[in-house]
Scaffold this motif. Sequence first.
Motif, PDB file in Angstrom:
ATOM      1  N   GLN A  83      -1.222  11.302  -7.727  1.00 25.92           N
ATOM      2  CA  GLN A  83      -0.522  10.038  -7.931  1.00 25.92           C
ATOM      3  C   GLN A  83      -0.106   9.502  -6.559  1.00 25.92           C
ATOM      4  O   GLN A  83       0.359  10.279  -5.712  1.00 25.92           O
ATOM      5  N   LEU A  84      -0.280   8.199  -6.361  1.00 28.63           N
ATOM      6  CA  LEU A  84      -0.050   7.576  -5.060  1.00 28.63           C
ATOM      7  C   LEU A  84       1.016   6.495  -5.167  1.00 28.63           C
ATOM      8  O   LEU A  84       0.978   5.681  -6.105  1.00 28.63           O
ATOM      9  N   VAL A  85       1.924   6.479  -4.200  1.00 25.59           N
ATOM     10  CA  VAL A  85       2.973   5.458  -4.169  1.00 25.59           C
ATOM     11  C   VAL A  85       3.070   4.895  -2.762  1.00 25.59           C
ATOM     12  O   VAL A  85       3.365   5.624  -1.805  1.00 25.59           O
ATOM     13  N   GLU A  86       2.830   3.580  -2.644  1.00 21.89           N
ATOM     14  CA  GLU A  86       2.908   2.918  -1.345  1.00 21.89           C
ATOM     15  C   GLU A  86       4.318   2.411  -1.075  1.00 21.89           C
ATOM     16  O   GLU A  86       5.075   2.099  -2.009  1.00 21.89           O
ATOM     17  N   SER A  87       4.646   2.303   0.207  1.00 23.61           N
ATOM     18  CA  SER A  87       5.917   1.710   0.626  1.00 23.61           C
ATOM     19  C   SER A  87       5.747   1.158   2.028  1.00 23.61           C
ATOM     20  O   SER A  87       4.740   1.432   2.695  1.00 23.61           O
ATOM     21  N   GLY A  88       6.743   0.383   2.464  1.00 24.36           N
ATOM     22  CA  GLY A  88       6.733  -0.106   3.839  1.00 24.36           C
ATOM     23  C   GLY A  88       6.339  -1.564   3.995  1.00 24.36           C
ATOM     24  O   GLY A  88       6.374  -2.089   5.111  1.00 24.36           O
ATOM     25  N   GLY A  89       5.952  -2.194   2.913  1.00 23.11           N
ATOM     26  CA  GLY A  89       5.594  -3.599   3.009  1.00 23.11           C
ATOM     27  C   GLY A  89       6.824  -4.472   3.239  1.00 23.11           C
ATOM     28  O   GLY A  89       7.960  -4.007   3.180  1.00 23.11           O
ATOM     29  N   GLY A  90       6.582  -5.756   3.520  1.00 23.14           N
ATOM     30  CA  GLY A  90       7.684  -6.674   3.736  1.00 23.14           C
ATOM     31  C   GLY A  90       7.226  -7.952   4.373  1.00 23.14           C
ATOM     32  O   GLY A  90       6.026  -8.248   4.420  1.00 23.14           O
ATOM     33  N   LEU A  91       8.192  -8.710   4.858  1.00 16.36           N
ATOM     34  CA  LEU A  91       7.935  -9.991   5.523  1.00 16.36           C
ATOM     35  C   LEU A  91       8.082  -9.798   7.025  1.00 16.36           C
ATOM     36  O   LEU A  91       9.086  -9.238   7.492  1.00 16.36           O
ATOM     37  N   VAL A  92       7.086 -10.252   7.762  1.00 18.23           N
ATOM     38  CA  VAL A  92       7.105 -10.111   9.209  1.00 18.23           C
ATOM     39  C   VAL A  92       6.502 -11.357   9.835  1.00 18.23           C
ATOM     40  O   VAL A  92       5.648 -12.012   9.229  1.00 18.23           O
ATOM     41  N   GLN A  93       6.936 -11.682  11.046  1.00 17.30           N
ATOM     42  CA  GLN A  93       6.370 -12.832  11.752  1.00 17.30           C
ATOM     43  C   GLN A  93       5.031 -12.464  12.374  1.00 17.30           C
ATOM     44  O   GLN A  93       4.769 -11.287  12.683  1.00 17.30           O
TER      45      GLN A  93
END
Length: 123
Positions: free
Chosen positions: A3-13
């Motif tokens: 099972q895989l869980v991604e993280s670390g995304g967001g809004l960046v310039q």
Amino acid sequence: QVQLVESGGGLVQAGGSLRLSCAASGRPLRFYAMAWFRQAPGKEREFVATLSWSGGSTYYADSVKGRFTISRDNAKNTVYLQMNSLKPEDTAVYYCAASDHYYGVAVTEYDYWGQGTQVTVSS
């Protein structure tokens, strides 16, 4: 299975950096070739980067070569995607994927997928 869980995304310039993580549970990650794909609104899911089960071999899409780095820490059961010099066209949902067989570039070559993490790059 894994099972895989991604993280670390967001809004960046534009020009900024993000590091995505993909944490695995279940079967150890060392048994799998791993990859990152992305999907922008209205577009098909596309290949970003892949690496072999040992981490010794990598391959990147031309659009990210020199800016993104895929890596893995089998002891932590985690795969990473370091993204530098981000551009607005990098905006997409990023997916982690695992393959029982080979580190390819096609969606169909991967057996397990995470739920995705949103990356938005503003201009």
